[in-house]
Motif scaffolding. Structure first.
Motif, PDB file in Angstrom:
ATOM      1  N   GLU A   1       0.829  -1.204   0.000  1.00 43.10           N
ATOM      2  CA  GLU A   1       0.000   0.000   0.000  1.00 43.10           C
ATOM      3  C   GLU A   1       0.861   1.250   0.000  1.00 43.10           C
ATOM      4  N   SER A   2       1.896   1.251   0.821  1.00 44.41           N
ATOM      5  CA  SER A   2       2.791   2.406   0.895  1.00 44.41           C
ATOM      6  C   SER A   2       3.477   2.647  -0.443  1.00 44.41           C
TER       7      SER A   2
ATOM      8  N   TYR B   1       2.489   1.642  -3.492  1.00 48.47           N
ATOM      9  CA  TYR B   1       1.514   2.044  -4.511  1.00 48.47           C
ATOM     10  C   TYR B   1       1.165   3.524  -4.369  1.00 48.47           C
ATOM     11  N   ARG B   2       0.863   3.950  -3.145  1.00 50.16           N
ATOM     12  CA  ARG B   2       0.480   5.346  -2.942  1.00 50.16           C
ATOM     13  C   ARG B   2       1.628   6.305  -3.250  1.00 50.16           C
ATOM     14  N   LYS B   3       2.826   5.903  -2.878  1.00 57.22           N
ATOM     15  CA  LYS B   3       3.989   6.754  -3.149  1.00 57.22           C
ATOM     16  C   LYS B   3       4.189   6.935  -4.649  1.00 57.22           C
TER      17      LYS B   3
ATOM     18  N   ARG C   1       1.952   6.547  -7.041  1.00 52.52           N
ATOM     19  CA  ARG C   1       0.838   7.289  -7.637  1.00 52.52           C
ATOM     20  C   ARG C   1       0.940   8.781  -7.320  1.00 52.52           C
ATOM     21  N   ARG C   2       1.467   9.109  -6.147  1.00 50.49           N
ATOM     22  CA  ARG C   2       1.678  10.532  -5.838  1.00 50.49           C
ATOM     23  C   ARG C   2       2.691  11.132  -6.807  1.00 50.49           C
TER      24      ARG C   2
ATOM     25  N   GLU D   1      -7.977   5.989  -9.913  1.00 57.36           N
ATOM     26  CA  GLU D   1      -7.948   5.926  -8.447  1.00 57.36           C
ATOM     27  C   GLU D   1      -9.339   5.648  -7.877  1.00 57.36           C
TER      28      GLU D   1
ATOM     29  N   VAL E   1      -6.445   2.055  -1.392  1.00 53.64           N
ATOM     30  CA  VAL E   1      -6.540   3.506  -1.234  1.00 53.64           C
ATOM     31  C   VAL E   1      -7.828   3.778  -0.466  1.00 53.64           C
TER      32      VAL E   1
ATOM     33  N   TYR F   1      -7.056   9.510   1.406  1.00 50.96           N
ATOM     34  CA  TYR F   1      -5.931   9.578   0.458  1.00 50.96           C
ATOM     35  C   TYR F   1      -6.379  10.230  -0.850  1.00 50.96           C
TER      36      TYR F   1
ATOM     37  N   LEU G   1      -5.060  13.812  -2.495  1.00 49.13           N
ATOM     38  CA  LEU G   1      -4.571  13.957  -3.865  1.00 49.13           C
ATOM     39  C   LEU G   1      -5.384  14.992  -4.627  1.00 49.13           C
TER      40      LEU G   1
END
Length: 732
Positions: free
Chosen positions: A287-288, A290-292, A294-295, A329, A340, A344, A348
């Motif tokens: 998860e960490s 993926y989010r990083k 995508r950011r 997303e 997500v 979150y 974004l």
């Protein structure tokens, strides 16, 4: 006593003999020892021998009794001996034959034993392989799944292999190799699934444009369908019904399923990787990551290209990428559990909204084409409506559109400034002639003009204004329409739309059109005829302002009596332009008078006057009379003011000719010539105000009359006060 001792010994010996007869030979030693320990062993020996002889006699008796039977038995035994020998020979022969015959059997039995051993080994091997084959098949299946990139099934297979199959055959060496490989295989599956995820992230980064385009098309089709439905409801005529049928057919074509994000993108790599990391206990890590990632992609998507403002396609691609990003997303949010979350997504979106608005503010400021700004507005509305459909708040975008509206108004004003300049530059500043009813009605259709007297006149006839009046009026209406287009889909109230249109129209009138009119009026080569026509034109445009008010009211449905309604300032604009034209007429007339006066060539030392007025003055008076004839079309006050201004300037200029510094001496002949010119002005143009000049001439003439000697000192003092240094010469 001796007899009793002998009797006891005999009894003892008898006892010992009985023990010898009945006792086992192994235990006879102690018995015999007791004999030798005594003193009567000789007697015991005698007793023993006597006992032996008794037994021998009994044996002999018995043998004698059984002797005949024994003889018979021996005889029979001897007979049997011969038969036994024969039997032995037969057995030996049979054994020999049997041995000879059994060699092959023994070989066969040995072979059979080996076969049975092999069979037993094979059976054992089959049993072991039965246990091992599922393990090997499962391992082979695992490798095949990994090869075909089916990582999640491979992980499930690996778990089955580890917990179900391998424990059954754990004592084999190859199983130990497999067990040792399991951590490495898990790590390999983890890395491969992460590689698939990276490929997926790269893929959606490339396809965000297409995803966003598709999502915005869906919203666009929905709007078109709603608009066409409204048209279908409004249309009531047979032709309208036929047209609406055509719209229905087109709608049916357009309603073909537009692919969604899930149709354009294969999300399975994300799901697989999420499941794999969940099974491996590393969900938080996934998860960490993926989010990083995508950011990072969001920041790239939100970075606009430097030339985005040049074309609408630049903005469209920018919006498509942003929409595509958030559509993905949103899909991930609703199809995965916790990969997500809403917080979150909201974070974004806040970042995206601020960066998007900043980019639009920057790039839209470079845009000078109102059509592009309008298209950009429509694109922003579509962008906002699309994301609003996915649950994202877009109020800030609509607030920003109100800022772009001001810029749109500025670009419109710049465009219309060019339009007005073209109209004013191309105008002939002559009344519009019409030769037939059709041409007349065409002009009246373009401009709200009503004149009963003009309608009664026969053709050909002329409108009082020139062509720029209907053209400017039409362009003002076009400007209002252009302003109205921007207000569509902005969710504004009728009052807000009306206020926006009126404010923009006021800017058009008070700034743009006013500046264009002022520039025309201030041009160096503008003529009096043109200035007169401008005054007439602005008068009619001023009267048309009430029709513009009605036009705006009709398209916004907001009555002008409403409290917050902004009023149009057109009347002030046209009044200011007319006043500027009037002032320019006055200035232009004075400049023309000055040009004629520059031709004046008085000989102030002439002894005799000429026979008629000076040529320059005759030409000047002719010019003024023709010019004043043109002023008949002007309002009376304007024409009167123009005449008075011209006369005043002429009188002042004639006086100035006498008061010039170079004029130090005058003769009576020169004064008489000047007087002829003044009289010519009075005769040809009685309205010319030349009182000051006549008074001065009268004074100068009197100076040469001797009957006024008493006042000469006063008059000379007054003249010298007006023009110090002037020397009046006496002709005598």
């Amino acid at each position: 006593g001796a007899e009793d001792g002998a009797g006891g010994t005999a009894a003892e010996h008898e006892r010992i003999l009985r023990e010898i007869e009945s006792t086992d030979t192994a235990c006879i030693g102690p018995t015999l020892r007791s004999v030798y320990d005594g003193e009567e062993h000789g007697r015991f020996m005698e007793k023993l021998e006597a006992r032996i002889r008794n037994h021998d006699r009994e044996i002999e008796k018995m043998c004698n009794f059984h002797y005949q039977g024994f003889v018979d038995s021996i005889t029979e035994l001897l007979k049997v001996r011969g038969e036994a020998q024969k039997l032995k020979n037969q057995v030996t022969d049979t054994n020999r034959k049997l041995q000879n015959e059994g060699k092959e059997l023994i070989l066969a039995m040995e072979e059979l034993r080996q076969c049975r051993l092999q069979q037993r080994n094979i059976s054992a091997t089959v049993d072991k392989l039965t246990l091992c084959l599922p393990v090997l098949e499962m391992y082979s299946k695992l490798r095949e799944q990994m090869k075909s990139k089916r990582h999640y099934p491979a992980l499930k297979t690996l778990e089955h292999l580890e917990h179900t199959f391998l424990p059954q055959v754990s004592h084999y060496r190859f199983c130990k190799v497999m067990v040792d490989n399991i951590p490495r295989l898990r790590e390999e599956i983890k890395e491969l699934s992460m590689s698939d995820l990276k490929d997926f992230l790269e893929s959606i980064r490339k396809h965000s444009d297409k995803i966003g385009e598709t999502a915005m098309k869906q919203v666009g089709f929905g709007k078109e369908f709603s608009a066409s439905s409204e048209l279908e409801v409004k249309n009531t005529s047979p032709m309208s019904e036929q047209d609406s049928g055509i719209l229905d057919v087109e709608d049916e074509d357009e309603e073909e399923e537009v692919p969604g994000a899930q149709d354009l993108v294969d999300f399975s790599p994300v799901y697989r990787c999420l499941h794999i990391y969940s099974v491996l206990g590393a969900r938080e890590t996934f998860e960490s990551y993926y989010r990083k990632q995508r950011r990072k992609q969001a920041r790239l998507v939100l970075q606009p290209p430097s030339n985005m403002h040049e074309t609408l396609d630049g903005y469209r691609k920018y919006f498509n990428q942003i929409v595509g990003f958030f559509v993905v997303e949103d899909h991930i949010l609703h199809t995965t559990q916790g990969l997500v979350n809403r917080a979150y997504i909201d974070e974004l979106w806040e970042m995206a909204l601020s960066k998007t608005i900043a980019a639009l503010r920057t790039h839209s400021s470079y845009c000078s084409d109102p059509s592009l700004v309008l298209d950009l507005k429509n694109l922003i509305v579509l962008f906002a409506d699309t994301l609003q459909g996915y649950g994202f708040p877009v109020n800030q975008l609509f607030d920003m559109l109100l800022e772009i509206q001001d810029q749109y108004s500025e670009t419109l004003l710049k465009k219309w400034a060019g339009v007005f300049r073209t109209i004013l530059d191309s105008d002939n500043y002559s009344p519009i002639p019409v030769s037939n009813e059709e041409a007349y009605r065409k002009i009246v259709g373009q401009f709200p003009f009503q004149d009963a007297e003009l309608e009664k006149q026969p053709f050909p006839k002329k409108f009082p204004f020139s062509e720029f009046v209907p053209k400017v009026y039409s362009q003002i209406k076009e400007f209002i329409y252009a302003c109205l287009k921007f207000s569509e889909d902005l969710h504004l109230s009728s009052t807000e739309v009306d206020d926006m249109i009126r404010k923009s129209t006021n800017l058009l009138l008070t700034r743009t059109l006013s500046n264009c009119l002022q520039n025309v009026i201030k041009r160096k080569n503008v003529g009096l005829t043109e200035l007169v026509q401008i005054i007439i034109n602005t008068t009619h445009l001023e009267k048309s302002c009430k029709f513009l008010e009605e036009f705006i009211t009709n398209i916004t449905n907001v009555l002008p009596e409403t409290v917050h309604t902004t009023k149009l300032y057109g009347t002030t604009t046209f009044k200011d332009a007319r006043h500027a034209a009037e002032e320019e007429i006055y200035t232009n007339l004075n400049q023309k008078i000055d040009q004629f006066l520059q031709l004046a060539d008085y000989d102030w030392m002439a002894p005799e006057p000429g026979s008629r007025a000076s040529d320059y003055l005759v030409d000047l008076i002719g010019f003024l009379r023709s010019t004043f004839a043109v002023f008949t079309h002007l309002p009376g006050k304007v024409a009167q003011t123009a005449c008075m201004s011209a006369c005043k300037h002429l009188s002042t200029s004639l006086l100035q000719l006498l008061l010039e510094a170079e004029v130090r001496q005058l003769t009576l002949g020169a004064l008489h010539q000047f007087n002829l010119d003044v009289e010519e002005c009075e005769r040809k143009s009685p309205n010319l105000v030349l009182v000051l000049v006549l008074v001065l001439v009268l004074v100068l003439v009197v100076c040469w009359d001797s009957s006024w000697d008493g006042s000469v000192g006063f008059i000379l003092g007054w003249i010298c006060w007006i023009h110090p240094g002037m020397d009046l010469l006496d002709s005598s």
